[in-house]
Design a protein around this motif. Structure first.
Motif, PDB file in Angstrom:
ATOM      1  N   TYR A 217       0.814  -1.226   0.000  1.00 58.58           N
ATOM      2  CA  TYR A 217       0.000   0.000   0.000  1.00 58.58           C
ATOM      3  C   TYR A 217       0.841   1.268   0.000  1.00 58.58           C
ATOM      4  O   TYR A 217       0.302   2.359  -0.100  1.00 58.58           O
ATOM      5  N   GLY A 218       2.153   1.124   0.156  1.00 56.83           N
ATOM      6  CA  GLY A 218       3.025   2.291   0.061  1.00 56.83           C
ATOM      7  C   GLY A 218       3.174   3.069   1.350  1.00 56.83           C
ATOM      8  O   GLY A 218       2.977   2.534   2.443  1.00 56.83           O
ATOM      9  N   LYS A 219       3.493   4.343   1.198  1.00 58.69           N
ATOM     10  CA  LYS A 219       3.845   5.176   2.337  1.00 58.69           C
ATOM     11  C   LYS A 219       2.642   5.918   2.915  1.00 58.69           C
ATOM     12  O   LYS A 219       1.777   6.393   2.174  1.00 58.69           O
ATOM     13  N   PHE A 220       2.641   6.024   4.225  1.00 62.78           N
ATOM     14  CA  PHE A 220       1.623   6.796   4.932  1.00 62.78           C
ATOM     15  C   PHE A 220       2.305   7.719   5.937  1.00 62.78           C
ATOM     16  O   PHE A 220       3.383   7.406   6.426  1.00 62.78           O
ATOM     17  N   ASP A 221       1.648   8.844   6.238  1.00 62.53           N
ATOM     18  CA  ASP A 221       2.078   9.682   7.356  1.00 62.53           C
ATOM     19  C   ASP A 221       1.369   9.193   8.608  1.00 62.53           C
ATOM     20  O   ASP A 221       0.183   8.856   8.554  1.00 62.53           O
ATOM     21  N   ALA A 222       2.070   9.168   9.729  1.00 64.41           N
ATOM     22  CA  ALA A 222       1.438   8.791  11.000  1.00 64.41           C
ATOM     23  C   ALA A 222       1.704   9.879  12.025  1.00 64.41           C
ATOM     24  O   ALA A 222       2.853  10.265  12.233  1.00 64.41           O
ATOM     25  N   TYR A 223       0.651  10.390  12.634  1.00 65.82           N
ATOM     26  CA  TYR A 223       0.836  11.383  13.703  1.00 65.82           C
ATOM     27  C   TYR A 223       0.255  10.847  15.004  1.00 65.82           C
ATOM     28  O   TYR A 223      -0.692  10.060  15.002  1.00 65.82           O
ATOM     29  N   ALA A 224       0.863  11.264  16.116  1.00 66.34           N
ATOM     30  CA  ALA A 224       0.498  10.733  17.434  1.00 66.34           C
ATOM     31  C   ALA A 224      -0.941  11.105  17.790  1.00 66.34           C
ATOM     32  O   ALA A 224      -1.384  12.228  17.556  1.00 66.34           O
ATOM     33  N   ASN A 225      -1.651  10.136  18.359  1.00 68.96           N
ATOM     34  CA  ASN A 225      -3.082  10.271  18.615  1.00 68.96           C
ATOM     35  C   ASN A 225      -3.356  10.343  20.126  1.00 68.96           C
ATOM     36  O   ASN A 225      -3.208   9.362  20.835  1.00 68.96           O
ATOM     37  N   ARG A 226      -3.723  11.529  20.616  1.00 62.65           N
ATOM     38  CA  ARG A 226      -4.151  11.721  22.006  1.00 62.65           C
ATOM     39  C   ARG A 226      -3.156  11.195  23.036  1.00 62.65           C
ATOM     40  O   ARG A 226      -1.958  11.267  22.858  1.00 62.65           O
ATOM     41  N   ASP A 227      -3.690  10.579  24.083  1.00 64.59           N
ATOM     42  CA  ASP A 227      -2.889  10.112  25.208  1.00 64.59           C
ATOM     43  C   ASP A 227      -2.609   8.619  25.086  1.00 64.59           C
ATOM     44  O   ASP A 227      -3.469   7.787  25.352  1.00 64.59           O
ATOM     45  N   SER A 228      -1.408   8.259  24.662  1.00 61.15           N
ATOM     46  CA  SER A 228      -1.047   6.838  24.562  1.00 61.15           C
ATOM     47  C   SER A 228      -0.661   6.271  25.916  1.00 61.15           C
ATOM     48  O   SER A 228      -0.646   5.050  26.095  1.00 61.15           O
ATOM     49  N   LEU A 229      -0.328   7.135  26.870  1.00 63.88           N
ATOM     50  CA  LEU A 229       0.257   6.664  28.131  1.00 63.88           C
ATOM     51  C   LEU A 229      -0.729   5.871  28.979  1.00 63.88           C
ATOM     52  O   LEU A 229      -0.369   4.876  29.595  1.00 63.88           O
ATOM     53  N   GLY A 230      -1.984   6.312  29.002  1.00 61.79           N
ATOM     54  CA  GLY A 230      -2.986   5.672  29.848  1.00 61.79           C
ATOM     55  C   GLY A 230      -3.208   4.207  29.507  1.00 61.79           C
ATOM     56  O   GLY A 230      -3.632   3.421  30.355  1.00 61.79           O
ATOM     57  N   TYR A 231      -2.917   3.829  28.234  1.00 64.43           N
ATOM     58  CA  TYR A 231      -3.171   2.449  27.824  1.00 64.43           C
ATOM     59  C   TYR A 231      -2.119   1.472  28.346  1.00 64.43           C
ATOM     60  O   TYR A 231      -2.330   0.261  28.294  1.00 64.43           O
ATOM     61  N   ARG A 232      -0.993   1.986  28.846  1.00 64.28           N
ATOM     62  CA  ARG A 232      -0.002   1.066  29.431  1.00 64.28           C
ATOM     63  C   ARG A 232      -0.653   0.240  30.531  1.00 64.28           C
ATOM     64  O   ARG A 232      -0.509  -0.977  30.591  1.00 64.28           O
ATOM     65  N   LYS A 233      -1.399   0.905  31.397  1.00 61.59           N
ATOM     66  CA  LYS A 233      -2.029   0.208  32.506  1.00 61.59           C
ATOM     67  C   LYS A 233      -3.177  -0.679  32.005  1.00 61.59           C
ATOM     68  O   LYS A 233      -3.291  -1.842  32.391  1.00 61.59           O
ATOM     69  N   LEU A 234      -4.010  -0.127  31.131  1.00 62.27           N
ATOM     70  CA  LEU A 234      -5.164  -0.884  30.629  1.00 62.27           C
ATOM     71  C   LEU A 234      -4.724  -2.131  29.862  1.00 62.27           C
ATOM     72  O   LEU A 234      -5.402  -3.146  29.868  1.00 62.27           O
ATOM     73  N   TYR A 235      -3.560  -2.049  29.202  1.00 63.96           N
ATOM     74  CA  TYR A 235      -3.036  -3.180  28.436  1.00 63.96           C
ATOM     75  C   TYR A 235      -2.175  -4.105  29.304  1.00 63.96           C
ATOM     76  O   TYR A 235      -1.730  -5.150  28.833  1.00 63.96           O
ATOM     77  N   GLY A 236      -1.884  -3.677  30.532  1.00 60.47           N
ATOM     78  CA  GLY A 236      -1.030  -4.495  31.401  1.00 60.47           C
ATOM     79  C   GLY A 236       0.424  -4.507  30.967  1.00 60.47           C
ATOM     80  O   GLY A 236       1.128  -5.509  31.107  1.00 60.47           O
ATOM     81  N   ILE A 237       0.910  -3.398  30.387  1.00 62.62           N
ATOM     82  CA  ILE A 237       2.316  -3.313  29.953  1.00 62.62           C
ATOM     83  C   ILE A 237       2.944  -2.048  30.554  1.00 62.62           C
ATOM     84  O   ILE A 237       3.514  -1.214  29.852  1.00 62.62           O
ATOM     85  N   GLU A 238       2.850  -1.972  31.887  1.00 61.16           N
ATOM     86  CA  GLU A 238       3.268  -0.758  32.605  1.00 61.16           C
ATOM     87  C   GLU A 238       4.744  -0.418  32.394  1.00 61.16           C
ATOM     88  O   GLU A 238       5.120   0.739  32.465  1.00 61.16           O
ATOM     89  N   ASN A 239       5.593  -1.429  32.185  1.00 61.74           N
ATOM     90  CA  ASN A 239       7.031  -1.156  32.120  1.00 61.74           C
ATOM     91  C   ASN A 239       7.570  -1.052  30.700  1.00 61.74           C
ATOM     92  O   ASN A 239       8.765  -1.124  30.462  1.00 61.74           O
ATOM     93  N   ILE A 240       6.688  -0.887  29.754  1.00 55.53           N
ATOM     94  CA  ILE A 240       7.093  -0.778  28.351  1.00 55.53           C
ATOM     95  C   ILE A 240       7.935   0.478  28.149  1.00 55.53           C
ATOM     96  O   ILE A 240       7.803   1.461  28.892  1.00 55.53           O
TER      97      ILE A 240
END
Lengths: 442, 442
Positions: A217-240
């Motif tokens: 599919y080629g190249k895409f631009d990716a920009y950061a979306n909102r607060d990624s930090l809160g999902y560390r706890k929800l995903y159970g990957i606090e020490n990532i």
């Protein structure tokens, strides 16, 4: 007979309604579709068995309460800012509620009360958020089960136009709520890179996009979306060490969108004075430094680009420098820009949209070796009604509702779909609809 | 005996209270000063005759209503966002209210009700807004009386530090609410230049300041302040071609402040994670592009400046790149920056502050000739308590209260001081306190 109430029969509700009505008779439930206009609701239900189409103004509190009271499960497809009163009523009346939207702080505050009333408020179960959580959690749980440790997680998703229907220099058409696209990214993005917190304010967000290559599919631009930090706890990957959720656009989109941001055209907080017959050009002139009627020249000076530059061409193509009258009296800049782009980025009846999602995990196995998993989903729509967006937002939601009706979901309180009991059967069922991730590991 | 209730005995209330108590016995009114702490209130009233000092938590609705009910006139010196409930109670209980703050849309909405209840809600009667309106209106009315037409109005004001007390590279110390300084300018500025509307978003505001020369005081930076457009109607100069209200800072301040804005350090909308012992340097690192512990180098790269550049020196001087621990757990970036600058920009006990205001009018006389009037006010404080800021904010407010008590103000509804009946006697009385504009015409 169980009763499901769906509030809001907008763009993304087609697949959701079709799916629910397909199973309604056999599984003995009734679906009421409520929209501002009963006609809009009826177009979606097509008068199928076990369906009702009604008019409902959500601001009419008495009528809303009445309808919620008559239901067992409420699906809110309203704009995100309008969920809270519905959620509150659901908790008070002891009804489950499901949405595809982010958990707001207000909704999160209902958790204890929902537990007490034996109510489930299930959120973030559309595409993004939704399928992203479920598919990422499946891989995270698999890595953990083998004793591995996730060290980096980047996840990107975009609702785009399919290459075969792309005929504009932005590579973009609206497949969902245009207002959300115009206002996207307006609060400082938060993420984690190699153990360092990163905060990226709006005026630098689109200038800081990274380029993602997706095979085939080629190249895409990716920009950061909102607060990624809160999902560390929800995903159970606090020490990532690295944690970034982002949004995909066609390559070069972000560079051009940044010009709108810097000009101030995405501002939704002020009202601008639009004199009678005010043109888009005159409107932009109020945001461009300098004076004079040569807007192109002023835009080039503002951006430090030549008039032949592709970004300048993209801006010009929108018609924002033109003599076309705006036809609004008072509006926010964002509203003026939205009105213009809704015409230019219209998904025509036979256009196909495309949803692209990619997760990238780095993990350390139990033995200490480093691995990388890339998991990619691409779904192409059929036309401007049967969009990939409506399908990927609506189906997970619909499947959760159906499982809630038949009693196989026992979760209560305010939740998002991160538990295997919830996501595994839904991911499996989605595969039957062609919603399948391709996974590579190295 | 008439009763005046003053809510909020903060930084700017000294002159206000002194003035009101000086006349209280002779003119037979009583002043109650209410603050969160009764001690803070008592320090200001000094137990003088006809004064009371009480503790009042404005969030305690019952107690607040009780106090407002017992008063005839209420002065709110609360933060601007807290005026509305007080104003609402005042209208309901038929009490006049006076503030030095901008009329918010909520307060404006009380106009009809206030008229009905024969109540005056007088706002914007401090320094800026306040003295600026009164002194500008005097000149505008004089020009109009001679048949002239105002074609351009620019007005600038700054609460600064006096040259003799300036010992830092920013030329700035806090003489009023630090939070307002940190958050200044965060909504898109609106003004009019040569007949064209101009909208300037926050991320370009401080980069677009102009340099103003004030005779005897040197150069200042001036940046556009909020919505200048609305004052065309309030000032009765609807057809003016240039209309700009701005804020003054020491020359070069804006250039350096823009670095904080671009980094995102003035953001008050997100909460950042501050690990234990997190230092200012580590905090800034999360906002700076790039990696590595050489923050100075990264700051130079970000700004495109050399390490010897005066702007870089100004940033370094604040200590924001230092290893000093922040000592907060969770805070917005703006709050972290405020805490740091409150230490660095502290007005020491013997420091003198300085208020500078300048109006520039262009007008066309009845005979068609072009004229320019420059009107300048400079007031220097005595020390960190008897500030020029407290004096110029407090005295106009106090004088309006006194005139309201003695029955010489008949205005009702939501108002700002733009009528000769109101501003002329106050400007005259202010002159007796050394608050005098110097006017030149050419």
């Amino acid at each position: 007979m169980k009763k499901v109430l769906l509030i809001g029969a907008g763009k993304s509700s087609g697949y959701l309604i079709d799916y629910l009505l397909q199973h309604a008779v056999a599984e003995q439930y009734e679906l009421t579709v409520a929209d501002l206009s009963a006609e809009a609701a009826l177009i979606k239900t097509k008068g199928l068995p076990n369906s009702r189409a009604i008019a409902l103004d959500i601001n009419n509190q008495k009528q809303s309460i009445q309808q919620i009271e008559a239901a067992d499960i409420v699906i809110s497809m309203l704009p995100a800012s309008m969920h809270f009163p519905v959620a509150k009523a659901c908790v008070e009346l002891g009804k489950h509620m499901i949405t595809a939207s982010y958990v707001s702080p207000e909704i999160a505050g209902l958790h204890e009360e929902a537990l007490k009333r034996d109510v489930l408020l299930l959120n973030e179960i559309g595409l993004d958020p939704g399928i992203d959580h479920m598919s990422a959690m499946k891989i995270i749980h698999e890595i953990k089960a083998k004793g591995g440790t996730v060290t980096s997680f980047k996840s990107f998703c975009g609702g785009l136009v399919a290459p075969e229907s792309n005929n504009n220099p932005w590579g973009y058409k609206f497949s969902w709520n245009p207002r959300n696209v115009i206002l996207a990214g307006q609060s400082t993005a938060k993420f984690l890179l190699n153990g360092s917190y990163q905060y990226l304010p709006y005026h630098r967000l689109f200038a800081s996009s990274e380029v993602i290559n997706i095979e085939g599919y080629g190249k895409f631009d990716a920009y950061a979306n909102r607060d990624s930090l809160g999902y560390r706890k929800l995903y159970g990957i606090e020490n990532i060490e690295t944690m970034l959720r982002g949004t995909l656009r066609q390559h070069h989109f972000c560079e051009a969108w940044q010009v709108f941001v810097l000009l101030g055209l995405t501002d939704d907080s002020i009202s601008v004075e639009l004199e009678e017959h005010c043109t888009y050009g005159k409107f932009v002139s109020s945001f461009l430094p300098g004076i004079g009627s040569n807007l192109l020249q002023r835009l080039c000076a503002f951006t430090g680009r030549e008039s032949e530059d592709s970004v300048i061409k993209m801006i010009e193509w929108t018609g924002i420098l033109s003599d076309e009258p705006i036809g609004l009296q008072q509006a926010t800049p964002a509203r003026v820009l939205q009105q213009l782009l809704e015409k230019k980025w219209l998904l025509e009846p036979h256009d196909k949209d495309m949803v692209v999602m990619q997760h990238m995990f780095n993990y350390r196995s139990a033995s200490g070796s480093q691995h990388r998993i890339t998991s990619t989903l691409v779904v192409t729509g059929e036309d401007s009604i049967k969009t990939a967006m409506a399908k990927t937002v609506g189906l997970p939601l619909a499947m959760a509702v159906r499982r809630l009706i038949n009693g196989s979901i026992h979760l209560r309180g305010v939740q998002i779909p991160v538990m295997p009991d919830l996501y595994l059967p839904i991911l499996e069922e989605l595969a039957g609809y062609g919603i399948v991730f391709e996974e590579t590991e190295n």
